[in-house]
Design a protein around this motif. Structure first.
Motif, mmCIF file in Angstrom:
data_model
loop_
_atom_site.group_PDB
_atom_site.id
_atom_site.type_symbol
_atom_site.label_atom_id
_atom_site.label_comp_id
_atom_site.label_asym_id
_atom_site.label_seq_id
_atom_site.Cartn_x
_atom_site.Cartn_y
_atom_site.Cartn_z
ATOM 1 N N ARG B 31 0.830 -1.196 0.000
ATOM 2 C CA ARG B 31 0.000 0.000 0.000
ATOM 3 C C ARG B 31 0.868 1.251 0.000
ATOM 4 O O ARG B 31 1.890 1.317 0.692
ATOM 5 C CB ARG B 31 -0.916 0.022 1.224
ATOM 6 C CG ARG B 31 -2.046 -0.987 1.123
ATOM 7 C CD ARG B 31 -3.137 -0.686 2.112
ATOM 8 N NE ARG B 31 -4.351 -1.418 1.802
ATOM 9 C CZ ARG B 31 -5.525 -1.159 2.333
ATOM 10 N NH1 ARG B 31 -5.645 -0.180 3.204
ATOM 11 N NH2 ARG B 31 -6.586 -1.859 2.001
ATOM 12 N N PHE B 99 -1.579 -4.376 7.655
ATOM 13 C CA PHE B 99 -1.046 -3.575 8.753
ATOM 14 C C PHE B 99 -1.720 -2.204 8.700
ATOM 15 O O PHE B 99 -1.617 -1.515 7.705
ATOM 16 C CB PHE B 99 0.464 -3.410 8.620
ATOM 17 C CG PHE B 99 1.241 -4.605 9.068
ATOM 18 C CD1 PHE B 99 1.244 -5.759 8.302
ATOM 19 C CD2 PHE B 99 1.966 -4.585 10.238
ATOM 20 C CE1 PHE B 99 1.958 -6.871 8.699
ATOM 21 C CE2 PHE B 99 2.689 -5.693 10.648
ATOM 22 C CZ PHE B 99 2.690 -6.832 9.880
ATOM 23 N N PRO B 100 -2.364 -1.815 9.769
ATOM 24 C CA PRO B 100 -3.099 -0.558 9.704
ATOM 25 C C PRO B 100 -2.213 0.685 9.733
ATOM 26 O O PRO B 100 -2.610 1.722 9.220
ATOM 27 C CB PRO B 100 -3.998 -0.609 10.930
ATOM 28 C CG PRO B 100 -3.290 -1.524 11.883
ATOM 29 C CD PRO B 100 -2.597 -2.532 11.026
ATOM 30 N N GLU B 101 -1.038 0.605 10.312
ATOM 31 C CA GLU B 101 -0.236 1.820 10.412
ATOM 32 C C GLU B 101 0.510 2.092 9.121
ATOM 33 O O GLU B 101 0.734 1.195 8.318
ATOM 34 C CB GLU B 101 0.763 1.738 11.566
ATOM 35 C CG GLU B 101 1.899 0.755 11.353
ATOM 36 C CD GLU B 101 1.604 -0.606 11.938
ATOM 37 O OE1 GLU B 101 0.440 -1.056 11.883
ATOM 38 O OE2 GLU B 101 2.551 -1.237 12.435
ATOM 39 N N ALA B 102 0.872 3.332 8.933
ATOM 40 C CA ALA B 102 1.616 3.750 7.750
ATOM 41 C C ALA B 102 2.931 4.365 8.163
ATOM 42 O O ALA B 102 3.039 4.975 9.224
ATOM 43 C CB ALA B 102 0.789 4.751 6.938
ATOM 44 N N PHE B 103 3.922 4.211 7.296
ATOM 45 C CA PHE B 103 5.257 4.738 7.534
ATOM 46 C C PHE B 103 5.495 5.847 6.525
ATOM 47 O O PHE B 103 5.354 5.644 5.323
ATOM 48 C CB PHE B 103 6.287 3.619 7.399
ATOM 49 C CG PHE B 103 6.075 2.514 8.395
ATOM 50 C CD1 PHE B 103 5.235 1.450 8.097
ATOM 51 C CD2 PHE B 103 6.681 2.551 9.633
ATOM 52 C CE1 PHE B 103 4.999 0.441 9.021
ATOM 53 C CE2 PHE B 103 6.466 1.547 10.559
ATOM 54 C CZ PHE B 103 5.618 0.494 10.258
ATOM 55 N N PHE B 104 5.882 6.997 7.045
ATOM 56 C CA PHE B 104 5.936 8.201 6.225
ATOM 57 C C PHE B 104 7.348 8.547 5.766
ATOM 58 O O PHE B 104 8.330 8.300 6.487
ATOM 59 C CB PHE B 104 5.372 9.392 7.007
ATOM 60 C CG PHE B 104 3.883 9.393 7.087
ATOM 61 C CD1 PHE B 104 3.214 8.605 8.009
ATOM 62 C CD2 PHE B 104 3.134 10.174 6.212
ATOM 63 C CE1 PHE B 104 1.834 8.592 8.070
ATOM 64 C CE2 PHE B 104 1.755 10.170 6.264
ATOM 65 C CZ PHE B 104 1.099 9.385 7.194
#
Lengths: 114, 113
Positions: B31, B99-104
């Motif tokens: 994603r 995975f619900p979290e995102a890495f920016f």
């Protein structure tokens, strides 16, 4: 519909004193909840996350947050503030209804007084 | 460095010009998300991809905005005929499916003069 309310736009504490950043959310389903931190002119860093495991979540840099379903809250705390904690903090919710997209609060600016 | 990479970090352009930003996600993250952030505000969701498929684009701010992820790896965000109101930080994030979290990434700061 999901939403996130950060109850304070600014929080000012003295170095060495406790930090409390408040967050309330609404979600129709079992949510995932996050706190992100953004230092000036920097990208967003994940501090901690809750994803239906333990309700007290520990993150980086001594921060922790407690998921309270009855109060629909996910407040961020730290026992002793450090000057390097000065930043913008965002509370975020994600759930099935939002197709797991991140719904952001407006942010709380944490100011640390020497 | 295996984090999300965005280029350029800063872009100054004249009103009416087209600009394109690039995002390289964390390897194997399916994603990829684009956000816009203006001063004093939280990130505003623009669009996201699952591999090469653009699954949500209704939040793109106008038809001047478009995004691609042709091979399911890097992505580009293009703004045509830039306006001063487009001045903002453009953020890219990635996450593995499930995975619900995102890495920016660090973001691209656009200034339209």
């Amino acid at each position: 519909a999901q939403s996130v309310t950060q109850l304070d736009s600014h929080v000012s504490v003295s170095e060495g004193t406790p930090v409390l950043l408040r967050c309330n959310y609404s979600s129709s389903y079992s949510p995932s909840l996050f706190w992100y931190v953004q230092h000036p002119n920097k990208g967003l860093q994940l501090l901690l996350k809750y994803t239906s495991a333990a309700t007290l979540v520990k993150g980086i840099n001594g921060f922790e947050a407690e998921f309270k379903k009855s109060e629909t809250s996910f407040h961020l705390t730290k026992p002793s503030a450090h000057m390097s904690d000065a930043a913008e903090y965002f509370c975020v919710v994600s759930d099935w209804d939002s197709n797991y997209q991140l719904i952001w609060g407006a942010g709380t600016k944490l100011i640390i007084k020497p | 460095d295996t984090g999300v990479s965005q280029n350029p970090r800063h872009k100054i352009t004249k009103r009416g010009q087209n600009v394109t930003f690039r995002c390289d996600p964390i390897s194997e993250h399916n994603r990829l998300y684009w956000y816009r952030q203006t001063l004093g505000q939280g990130p505003e969701f623009l669009t996201y991809f699952q591999n090469e498929a653009q699954l949500e684009k209704s939040r793109l701010l106008s038809d001047r905005f478009s995004a691609e992820r042709p091979k399911g790896s890097f992505s580009t965000l293009e703004i045509q005929r830039t306006e001063q109101g487009d001045s903002a930080m453009y953020l890219c994030a990635s996450s593995p499916t499930g995975f619900p979290e995102a890495f920016f990434g660090q973001g691209t700061r656009l200034t339209v003069v």
